[in-house]
Write an enzyme that holds these catalytic residues in place. Sequence first.
Site, PDB file in Angstrom:
ATOM      1  N   LYS A  38     -75.655  47.998 -78.785  1.00 49.46           N
ATOM      2  CA  LYS A  38     -76.406  47.918 -77.532  1.00 49.46           C
ATOM      3  C   LYS A  38     -77.246  46.655 -77.449  1.00 49.46           C
ATOM      4  O   LYS A  38     -77.944  46.299 -78.401  1.00 49.46           O
ATOM      5  CB  LYS A  38     -77.304  49.147 -77.404  1.00 49.46           C
ATOM      6  N   GLY A  43     -81.776  46.121 -84.129  1.00 49.74           N
ATOM      7  CA  GLY A  43     -80.714  45.699 -85.045  1.00 49.74           C
ATOM      8  C   GLY A  43     -79.746  44.737 -84.384  1.00 49.74           C
ATOM      9  O   GLY A  43     -79.321  43.745 -84.997  1.00 49.74           O
ATOM     10  N   CYS A  44     -79.387  45.016 -83.149  1.00 51.09           N
ATOM     11  CA  CYS A  44     -78.428  44.167 -82.434  1.00 51.09           C
ATOM     12  C   CYS A  44     -79.027  42.800 -82.132  1.00 51.09           C
ATOM     13  O   CYS A  44     -78.338  41.782 -82.182  1.00 51.09           O
ATOM     14  CB  CYS A  44     -77.957  44.855 -81.155  1.00 51.09           C
ATOM     15  N   THR A  45     -80.325  42.767 -81.852  1.00 50.21           N
ATOM     16  CA  THR A  45     -81.009  41.499 -81.610  1.00 50.21           C
ATOM     17  C   THR A  45     -81.067  40.678 -82.893  1.00 50.21           C
ATOM     18  O   THR A  45     -80.766  39.477 -82.889  1.00 50.21           O
ATOM     19  CB  THR A  45     -82.422  41.742 -81.047  1.00 50.21           C
ATOM     20  N   ALA A  48     -77.513  39.331 -83.546  1.00 46.63           N
ATOM     21  CA  ALA A  48     -77.133  38.284 -82.591  1.00 46.63           C
ATOM     22  C   ALA A  48     -77.891  36.985 -82.867  1.00 46.63           C
ATOM     23  O   ALA A  48     -77.304  35.892 -82.826  1.00 46.63           O
ATOM     24  CB  ALA A  48     -77.389  38.756 -81.160  1.00 46.63           C
TER      25      ALA A  48
END
Length: 152
Positions: A38, A43-45, A48
């Site tokens: 998402k 975590g995704c930030t 990325a």
Amino acid sequence: MLNVGDIAPDFTAEDQDGNTHRLKQYRGQTVVLYFYPKDLTSGCTTQACDFRDNLNRLAAGNVVLLGVSPDTVKSHRKFADKESLNFPLLADPEKELVNRYGVWVEKSMYGRKYMGVERTTFILDKRGRIKHIFPKVKVQGHVQEVLNALAD
């Protein structure tokens, strides 16, 4: 289930700028295709931004980086703008790519079961074959793992 040596499933998807990407267009280049749950989550930030900060190392090896999540083009645009992401984020709101790559799975949190993306990275060789699969990725140190695998 996809395995190393399989031909990666082809796809067509739009990125945060509305540009269309087809896997076929990257033949002749190594592709790092990473699936994440998402936009704008911690975590995704982190993942990325780690890819963003190492993009020049990937590009030096003629490697294309593509991120994929079930979020929309609009959501990807906000994520890319907020975090100054400098690579394509492919929108998969219909969940075609996550299903085709086998990363849309049943998950469990606090005893509740739900469907979601299992954080997974694929390295595809210049012919479009799967060279490496990183299942159930742990964010910390993952980009270095990818760089090490590319160096092999």
